[in-house]
Design an enzyme around this catalytic site. Structure first.
Site, PDB file in Angstrom:
ATOM      1  NE  ARG A   1      11.147 -22.658   4.383  1.00 62.68           N
ATOM      2  CZ  ARG A   1      10.186 -21.779   4.385  1.00 62.68           C
ATOM      3  NH1 ARG A   1       8.914 -22.171   4.443  1.00 62.68           N
ATOM      4  NH2 ARG A   1      10.422 -20.488   4.352  1.00 62.68           N
TER       5      ARG A   1
ATOM      6  CG  ASP B   1      15.326 -16.398   9.221  1.00 66.56           C
ATOM      7  OD1 ASP B   1      14.959 -15.819   8.189  1.00 66.56           O
ATOM      8  OD2 ASP B   1      15.077 -17.596   9.461  1.00 66.56           O
TER       9      ASP B   1
HETATM   10  O1  MRU Z   1      16.006 -21.010   4.801  1.00 63.88           O
HETATM   11  P1  MRU Z   1      14.585 -20.805   5.229  1.00 63.88           P
HETATM   12  O2  MRU Z   1      13.584 -21.233   4.207  1.00 63.88           O
HETATM   13  O3  MRU Z   1      14.325 -21.371   6.605  1.00 63.88           O
HETATM   14  O4  MRU Z   1      14.462 -19.220   5.359  1.00 63.88           O
HETATM   15  C1  MRU Z   1      13.219 -18.681   5.747  1.00 63.88           C
HETATM   16  C2  MRU Z   1      13.212 -17.202   5.765  1.00 63.88           C
HETATM   17  O5  MRU Z   1      14.209 -16.542   5.566  1.00 63.88           O
HETATM   18  C3  MRU Z   1      11.919 -16.553   6.142  1.00 63.88           C
HETATM   19  O6  MRU Z   1      11.765 -15.344   5.475  1.00 63.88           O
HETATM   20  C4  MRU Z   1      11.919 -16.280   7.658  1.00 63.88           C
HETATM   21  O7  MRU Z   1      12.249 -17.450   8.361  1.00 63.88           O
HETATM   22  C5  MRU Z   1      10.624 -15.771   8.132  1.00 63.88           C
HETATM   23  S1  MRU Z   1       9.394 -17.060   8.079  1.00 63.88           S
HETATM   24  C6  MRU Z   1       8.005 -16.530   8.775  1.00 63.88           C
END
Ligand code: MRU
Length: 334
Positions: free
Chosen positions: A51, A225
């Site tokens: 993730r 994201d």
């Molecule tokens: O649901 P996730 O764990 O994939 O969410 C990750 C995030 O929101 C992070 O802050 C984002 O991807 C930036 S990672 C460098």
């Protein structure tokens, strides 16, 4: 190219298969899983084995290459990977880049996936320098979710800035918000920072307001994201509340992301698709129910922070202060 070392690999290409460190069971169990098809990699992304926006994009690129190696249909590989998670634009950016090669040659596609992986690491190292340059001495930072080597090609985005600030002697304290429901802050960020001897205190998500009011925090630094043309930012659920709290208490708010996280086709953050995940991720913890049986839950995985609440957006190309449409376009197109 800058050299980099880490005690673990979140994503590793080994010959003809993809190895992912299973982030669902960290920090207490170190389990590496082996993938040989795009469909399996799509499941790993959906189920949170891997993730973090850049790590999802890198894994998808390798997943696409896996199907090329096996002579499978690459349109189908693209489709199955694109359907894994909707919010992080790095996923779609990486798949577009792989498909744009216009070849089924596995060697070319593996090389492209490796390039995407290495370029992300180099972007994070550059971002670390730009972000740390904005911090004062003895800086106290609050961060959310996990944006470290686990979430990227290495070093990290927000956590990369924290690592660079530590190396520069500028860091006094990190506060990691635990980040319900998946606890990326508690399980992953605290683990990464403790391995690097970076001073970290874990805080439950509800503690942020009190910490900010007490003057314990100088900067909130988070990842992203998807960032739209006007500088709105989608990130882990809870980010928007932190931005509102930061502005109210005079705490600075920084977003760190490579340019692969920008989606200039979207005018503003209202258009970002926000992933809705199953309610049982909220009503249970480690498989144990924490709510009454039959309780309904809402579980948006991300929220949107408007640009007006952001003091700085940092990328591998530099940074913008008080981001707006013009400054974002100038930075991304550098
Ligand atoms: O649901 P996730 O764990 O994939 O969410 C990750 C995030 O929101 C992070 O802050 C984002 O991807 C930036 S990672 C460098």
């Amino acid at each position: 190219m800058t050299a980099y070392s880490s005690s673990f690999h979140a994503i590793e290409w080994r010959g003809e298969s993809l190895h992912l460190l299973d982030q669902r069971v960290l920090p207490h169990t170190h389990q590496v899983l082996d993938y040989t098809t795009a469909a399996e990699v799509a499941d790993a992304i959906r189920e949170m084995v891997v993730r973090g926006a850049p790590a999802i994009g890198i894994s998808a690129a390798y997943g696409y290459a896996l199907d090329a190696l096996a002579g499978r249909d690459l349109d189908q590989a693209y489709k199955v990977l694109a359907e894994s998670r909707p919010t992080a634009v790095n996923l779609f950016w990486a798949l577009e880049r792989m498909a744009a090669l216009g070849t089924g040659d596995p060697h070319a596609l593996v090389a492209e996936a490796r390039a995407i992986h290495e370029e992300d690491l180099q972007a994070n190292l550059a971002m670390g320098q730009y972000g740390a340059s904005l911090l004062g001495e003895n800086c106290r930072i609050y961060t959310h979710c996990n944006t470290g080597a686990l979430a990227t090609g290495g070093h990290g985005t927000a956590l990369g800035i924290i690592r660079t600030a530590m190396a520069d002697g500028k860091l006094e304290q990190v506060y990691a918000g635990e980040t319900r429901p998946w606890l990326q802050g508690a399980r992953l960020t605290a683990w990464e920072l403790m391995q690097d001897q970076i001073p970290v205190k874990l805080a439950c998500d509800g503690a942020a307001a009190q910490l900010f009011r007490s003057g314990a925090v100088d900067w909130v630094i988070v990842g992203a994201d998807r960032i739209t043309a006007n500088g709105d930012v989608a990130n882990k659920i809870g980010t928007y509340s932190l931005a509102v709290l930061a502005r109210h208490h005079g705490v600075k708010f920084m977003v760190a992301a490579p340019t692969t996280t920008f989606d200039l086709t979207l005018e503003n953050g209202q258009a970002i698709p926000i992933e809705q995940r199953p309610g049982n991720e909220v009503t249970s913890l480690n498989g144990q129910p924490v709510a009454p049986e039959g309780c309904e839950a809402i579980n948006p995985a991300f929220d949107m922070t408007p640009a007006e609440l952001i003091d700085a957006i940092v990328t591998e190309k530099g940074y913008v202060l008080m981001p707006d449409r013009e400054s974002i376009a100038a930075l991304v197109n550098l």
